[in-house]
Design an enzyme around this catalytic site. Structure first.
Site, short mmCIF file in Angstrom:
data_model
loop_
_atom_site.label_atom_id
_atom_site.label_comp_id
_atom_site.label_asym_id
_atom_site.label_seq_id
_atom_site.Cartn_x
_atom_site.Cartn_y
_atom_site.Cartn_z
N SER A 182 24.19 -93.54 -12.21
CA SER A 182 24.37 -94.63 -11.26
C SER A 182 23.28 -95.67 -11.46
O SER A 182 22.18 -95.35 -11.91
CB SER A 182 24.33 -94.12 -9.82
OG SER A 182 24.37 -95.20 -8.90
N HIS A 183 23.60 -96.88 -11.07
CA HIS A 183 22.59 -97.94 -11.05
C HIS A 183 21.54 -97.68 -9.97
O HIS A 183 20.46 -98.27 -10.01
CB HIS A 183 23.25 -99.29 -10.81
CG HIS A 183 23.94 -99.82 -12.03
ND1 HIS A 183 25.06 -99.23 -12.57
CD2 HIS A 183 23.65 -100.88 -12.82
CE1 HIS A 183 25.43 -99.92 -13.64
NE2 HIS A 183 24.59 -100.92 -13.82
N SER A 184 21.86 -96.83 -9.02
CA SER A 184 20.96 -96.53 -7.91
C SER A 184 20.48 -95.08 -7.99
O SER A 184 21.29 -94.15 -7.95
CB SER A 184 21.69 -96.74 -6.58
OG SER A 184 20.97 -96.15 -5.52
#
Length: 130
Positions: A10-12
């Protein structure tokens, strides 16, 4: 029993950490690794984090990768290229949460790499509201 490993990208960092926590409660025997955020934990993805995550759960049974947004796919593909001596790595075209849930359940019953990918990808058609 060896199980297919699962990598969540994930980007997060917070998204994959939360999802990892949820999935470990469902099936603790499945090798699970996360690669969230950049190398300095900003929003984004990092090819070396992804490579390390794959290596940490890799076995002859293989690894299924699930990701959130498009640019994560590019970094996942680059990480796989760097691991050319690890042949059994597949990227599932699946929603991250529902796909990961289905993949962990399928891997937990000892399914093959192809069956785990198929379970994750079938989550695209899951009707959540009837």
């Amino acid at each position: 029993m060896n199980h297919v490993g699962i990598v969540l990208i994930s980007h997060s960092p917070e998204i994959v950490k939360g999802l990892e926590s949820l999935l470990k409660q469902i099936q603790e025997n499945v090798p699970l690794a996360v690669a969230g955020g950049t190398d300095d934990n900003e929003i984004g993805t990092d090819v070396f984090k992804i490579k390390q995550a794959i290596e940490s759960v890799y076995s002859e049974k293989g690894v299924v990768i699930l990701f959130d947004l498009g640019s994560a796919l590019i970094n996942a593909e680059m990480a796989i290229e760097m691991l050319e001596n690890h042949p059994n790595i597949k990227i599932a075209d699946a929603p991250l949460v529902e796909g990961a849930y289905a993949a962990v359940v399928e891997a937990g019953i000892g399914s093959t790499l192809e069956e785990v990918v198929a379970a994750a990808e079938a989550a695209k058609n899951l009707q959540k509201v009837h």
